[in-house]
Design a protein around this motif. Sequence first.
Motif: not given
Length: 178
Positions: A47-60
């Motif tokens: 799994v990614m450890d991001h706190l906000l979605q990366i726009e290339a992968l889904g809505p911000a």
Amino acid sequence: TSCCRANSSDSLKLGYQLCNDHLLSNPQALIRLARRLEDLGLESFWVMDHLLQIEALGPADQPLGEAFTTLAFVAAQTRRLRLGVLVSAITFRDFEGLQSLRRTLGVLSGDRFLLGLGAAWYEREHRALGIPFPPVAQRFALLEEFLQRHPGPVLVGGMGERRTLPLVARYASACNFF
């Protein structure tokens, strides 16, 4: 004649990365996915450890689940699947908190967890959430300091040959480049 051959003792290891957390709205679907991956013989689940979605992968504004909690849930539902964070930004947590997460998931998963770390790259999430985003040299210094202070199996992720590869060679048991 084939240009690429593998010895009979070599095996191809495949993993799956969950790039957006739409399955978190349906925990049963996440369980089914993880168990299916195990049944298919895949080696790992990331799994990614991001706190906000990366726009290339889904809505911000797409909600994201917390990486370590998600992996603890999957660990409880699987037997063999290796679990990992691909990758956690060194800027997100203090060293002791990160090491505690690493130890805890190692125990809860039966030693199937591999911590993935990187120097952080996604400035937008840092700025939006008020997390300091130091210059790249300082972020790499933080990453190396953690790797020195807390040795053990780790995946190092990054984008470059100059800084990332030497860290992989010195400290990592795996790497991820994009």
